[in-house]
Design a protein around this motif. Structure first.
Motif, mmCIF file in Angstrom:
data_model
loop_
_atom_site.group_PDB
_atom_site.id
_atom_site.type_symbol
_atom_site.label_atom_id
_atom_site.label_comp_id
_atom_site.label_asym_id
_atom_site.label_seq_id
_atom_site.Cartn_x
_atom_site.Cartn_y
_atom_site.Cartn_z
ATOM 1 N N LYS A 191 84.875 49.432 -100.874
ATOM 2 C CA LYS A 191 84.879 50.572 -99.871
ATOM 3 C C LYS A 191 86.265 50.529 -99.096
ATOM 4 O O LYS A 191 86.352 50.571 -97.891
ATOM 5 C CB LYS A 191 83.803 50.086 -99.056
ATOM 6 C CG LYS A 191 82.548 50.309 -99.560
ATOM 7 C CD LYS A 191 81.267 49.918 -98.652
ATOM 8 C CE LYS A 191 79.780 50.142 -99.433
ATOM 9 N NZ LYS A 191 78.619 49.859 -98.379
ATOM 10 N N GLN A 192 87.415 50.393 -99.840
ATOM 11 C CA GLN A 192 88.600 50.566 -99.269
ATOM 12 C C GLN A 192 89.343 51.642 -99.862
ATOM 13 O O GLN A 192 89.125 52.303 -100.859
ATOM 14 C CB GLN A 192 89.610 49.091 -99.727
ATOM 15 C CG GLN A 192 88.739 47.878 -99.186
ATOM 16 C CD GLN A 192 89.568 46.613 -99.890
ATOM 17 O OE1 GLN A 192 90.094 46.197 -98.849
ATOM 18 N NE2 GLN A 192 89.369 45.982 -101.057
ATOM 19 N N SER A 193 90.413 52.176 -99.017
ATOM 20 C CA SER A 193 91.320 53.347 -99.524
ATOM 21 C C SER A 193 91.987 53.032 -100.588
ATOM 22 O O SER A 193 92.655 51.666 -100.662
ATOM 23 C CB SER A 193 91.818 53.688 -98.261
ATOM 24 O OG SER A 193 92.712 54.683 -98.661
ATOM 25 N N SER A 194 92.527 53.935 -101.480
ATOM 26 C CA SER A 194 93.503 53.935 -102.531
ATOM 27 C C SER A 194 94.900 54.409 -101.859
ATOM 28 O O SER A 194 95.910 54.613 -102.679
ATOM 29 C CB SER A 194 93.281 54.600 -103.600
ATOM 30 O OG SER A 194 91.927 54.162 -104.366
ATOM 31 N N ARG A 195 94.679 54.779 -100.439
ATOM 32 C CA ARG A 195 96.114 55.369 -99.994
ATOM 33 C C ARG A 195 97.264 54.383 -100.085
ATOM 34 O O ARG A 195 98.454 54.859 -100.158
ATOM 35 C CB ARG A 195 95.780 55.809 -98.524
ATOM 36 C CG ARG A 195 96.884 56.657 -97.919
ATOM 37 C CD ARG A 195 96.568 57.223 -96.658
ATOM 38 N NE ARG A 195 95.162 57.849 -96.798
ATOM 39 C CZ ARG A 195 95.144 59.330 -96.937
ATOM 40 N NH1 ARG A 195 96.204 59.567 -97.249
ATOM 41 N NH2 ARG A 195 93.921 59.724 -96.681
ATOM 42 N N THR A 240 85.603 59.081 -101.318
ATOM 43 C CA THR A 240 84.873 58.847 -99.977
ATOM 44 C C THR A 240 85.745 57.823 -98.911
ATOM 45 O O THR A 240 85.410 57.906 -97.587
ATOM 46 C CB THR A 240 83.352 58.418 -100.298
ATOM 47 O OG1 THR A 240 82.701 59.108 -101.065
ATOM 48 C CG2 THR A 240 82.596 58.180 -99.113
ATOM 49 N N TYR A 241 86.499 56.912 -99.622
ATOM 50 C CA TYR A 241 86.820 55.952 -98.855
ATOM 51 C C TYR A 241 88.166 56.064 -98.337
ATOM 52 O O TYR A 241 88.976 55.008 -97.962
ATOM 53 C CB TYR A 241 86.660 54.455 -99.545
ATOM 54 C CG TYR A 241 85.325 54.195 -99.813
ATOM 55 C CD1 TYR A 241 84.416 53.911 -98.987
ATOM 56 C CD2 TYR A 241 84.850 54.395 -101.425
ATOM 57 C CE1 TYR A 241 82.795 53.589 -98.994
ATOM 58 C CE2 TYR A 241 83.444 54.231 -101.672
ATOM 59 C CZ TYR A 241 82.504 53.931 -100.557
ATOM 60 O OH TYR A 241 81.203 53.785 -101.042
ATOM 61 N N SER A 242 88.930 57.195 -98.811
ATOM 62 C CA SER A 242 90.419 57.381 -98.449
ATOM 63 C C SER A 242 90.659 57.121 -96.928
ATOM 64 O O SER A 242 91.928 56.737 -96.395
ATOM 65 C CB SER A 242 90.818 58.700 -98.929
ATOM 66 O OG SER A 242 90.557 58.762 -100.276
ATOM 67 N N GLU A 243 89.684 57.549 -96.085
ATOM 68 C CA GLU A 243 90.238 57.334 -94.577
ATOM 69 C C GLU A 243 89.735 55.946 -94.077
ATOM 70 O O GLU A 243 89.805 55.602 -92.807
ATOM 71 C CB GLU A 243 89.436 58.365 -93.823
ATOM 72 C CG GLU A 243 90.065 59.797 -94.021
ATOM 73 C CD GLU A 243 91.445 60.163 -94.181
ATOM 74 O OE1 GLU A 243 91.989 59.567 -93.278
ATOM 75 O OE2 GLU A 243 92.163 60.528 -95.380
ATOM 76 N N SER A 244 89.472 55.245 -94.901
ATOM 77 C CA SER A 244 89.056 53.748 -94.579
ATOM 78 C C SER A 244 90.195 52.954 -94.019
ATOM 79 O O SER A 244 91.183 53.166 -94.517
ATOM 80 C CB SER A 244 88.363 53.015 -95.712
ATOM 81 O OG SER A 244 86.984 53.498 -95.934
ATOM 82 N N LYS A 245 90.184 52.253 -92.846
ATOM 83 C CA LYS A 245 91.372 51.644 -92.514
ATOM 84 C C LYS A 245 91.120 49.972 -92.577
ATOM 85 O O LYS A 245 90.054 49.500 -92.846
ATOM 86 C CB LYS A 245 91.299 51.880 -90.825
ATOM 87 C CG LYS A 245 91.531 53.410 -90.654
ATOM 88 C CD LYS A 245 92.630 53.968 -91.042
ATOM 89 C CE LYS A 245 92.560 55.478 -90.635
ATOM 90 N NZ LYS A 245 93.670 56.414 -91.203
#
Length: 458
Positions: A191-195, A240-245
């Motif tokens: 549940k982490q972003s790939s950004r 789904t998780y791209s905006e996770s900080k």
């Protein structure tokens, strides 16, 4: 921890064990002078990186306890997998990462290489290589790619002509894309972003057209393409998780890690420029305290450490750092309770156990010697190839009058350093004073057998 003289010259307590290489082979023009690289050890930094890595390893179906994460004291941006389940990360990468998520993106990608068994045959051949040999091969490989000189591959190591002729860690574009996809899957699973992976690639994208010797080594071994960047961008757009900080705790640990590295690696003038006295943040005070300690300005360093402990009471890594300052200035009795307090909070942290044991040994009191043996036996159980821990254990056994176990510890130390002949000799010496069938007797025989096998294979 290293001895006091070395600590003043280098990176104590980061250089808990110093594994220094000199590259003897040809290197690019920008590296014309003989380079010296080392692994660095620091309990706090390793704990921070492991907190990023372990969830990703588990998401990949890997056992985190079976993967070693090693930090290379090198300013360039690089990370690589070599010698089986060993992940190497340059300090330059950690210091240039703007967020924890960028470091996690790199680790996720490298985890994809591990899970995909990329370069598995080379990895199998390197599993028993020493860390020094692996780093030498990697650096030689990068030099060969940059200069076009395959002779650079030998770079001061002796792993045999077959391996030396290969382009170590030169992943194909297909493997790189596969590692990207796997890594993004691991980030999603946690549940982490790939950004952060995308941001890391964007940092490197501008270097693609530089000459090889000016590129960061990551590009030499991990070919970056527009298609790869577009693929990661597409995943970021859809996940789904791209905006996770990053959690606030991760951000705080990252800032402390970067500040600590800069405090140890940068000159004081540069540290004070980036972290002026007007900056009262935790990271700024931490960096200044360490930089002041390195130039022997102990009162100022201790004052800053006391201010940090006032803000974050009982922080084990602040306790450790203050203890290190005291220890390196000969104040063993003042350092001991701080090391003890830090270790009591993190009793499974091997570097804290090692540092505590060294102080106990240098106290030169019988009760502390026995305590040091207890702590070092625990350390060597967790890190059976920690040569420095075996060295101190041999000293402690000797002071305690147990000469056979002292010889056995010296055999273990030699084996950890890749010196099988010395290991054989010390194990033979240990056998002379041991009861047949005892655990030490069995271990000494194991070392003798392993050393003989190494000799035969040579």
């Amino acid at each position: 921890m290293i001895n006091r003289a070395d600590a003043r010259r280098f990176l104590a307590p980061i250089l808990a064990i110093s594994l220094v290489l000199s590259l003897l082979g040809p290197v690019p023009a920008a590296q014309a002078q003989s380079r010296r690289l080392s692994l660095i050890r620091d309990a706090e930094i390793e704990a921070t990186v492991r907190s990023y890595a372990d969830p990703l390893f588990r998401a990949a179906g890997l056992d985190p306890s079976g993967i070693r994460v090693l930090l290379v004291n090198e300013d360039s941006i690089n990370a690589f997998v070599a010698g089986g389940m060993r992940l190497f990360i340059n300090t330059g990468l950690l210091m240039r990462a703007d967020t924890p998520n960028q470091v996690k993106g790199v680790i996720a990608h490298e985890t994809g290489h591990i899970a995909g068994a990329h370069l598995s045959r080379i990895q199998d051949e390197l599993k028993n290589a020493t860390i020094e040999q692996i780093i030498g091969m990697v650096l030689g490989g990068a030099a060969a790619v940059a200069s076009g000189n395959g002779g650079a591959m030998v770079a001061g190591v002796t792993l045999g002509n077959e391996i030396a002729k290969r382009n170590l860690l030169k992943y194909s574009r297909t493997q790189e894309a596969a590692a990207d996809q796997a890594g993004m899957g691991f980030l999603d699973a946690t549940k982490q972003s790939s950004r952060g992976m995308l941001e890391f690639f964007e940092k490197l994208e501008g270097q693609e057209f530089l000459l090889g010797q000016n590129q960061d080594p990551y590009l030499l071994t991990h070919p970056l393409t527009t298609d790869r960047i577009d693929s990661v961008q597409q995943h970021v757009d859809q996940s789904t998780y791209s905006e996770s900080k990053d959690p606030p705790a991760d951000i705080a640990r990252h800032e402390r890690m970067v500040a600590k590295l800069k405090g140890y690696i940068w000159p004081l003038s540069r540290v004070e420029q980036e972290f002026p006295q007007s900056d009262k943040s935790i990271g700024a005070r931490y960096a200044r305290a360490i930089a002041l300690f390195r130039v022997s300005r102990m009162p100022e360093a201790l004052q800053l450490m006391d201010s940090l402990l006032a803000d974050v009471p009982n922080d084990p890594f602040f306790q450790e750092q203050k203890a290190q300052i005291l220890f390196e200035n000969g104040k063993l009795a003042e350092a001991l309770p701080l090391y003890t307090a830090a270790f009591n909070q993190l009793p499974t942290e091997p570097l804290l156990g090692l540092e505590l044991a060294q102080v106990e040994i240098e106290m030169e009191q019988p009760e502390y010697t026995k305590s040091a043996i207890h702590h070092l036996e625990a350390v060597t159980t967790i890190e059976p190839r920690n040569a420095r821990a075996w060295y101190f254990l041999s000293v402690a056994y000797g002071r305690d009058g147990n000469l056979p176990m002292s010889a056995l510890a010296q055999a273990e130390q030699a084996m950890a350093q890749g010196n099988s002949e010395e290991a054989w000799a010390q194990a033979k010496r240990a056998l002379e004073g041991m009861e047949a069938g005892s655990p030490g007797w069995l271990k000494a025989n194991d070392i003798i057998s392993e050393a003989q096998l190494i000799k035969e294979n040579k």
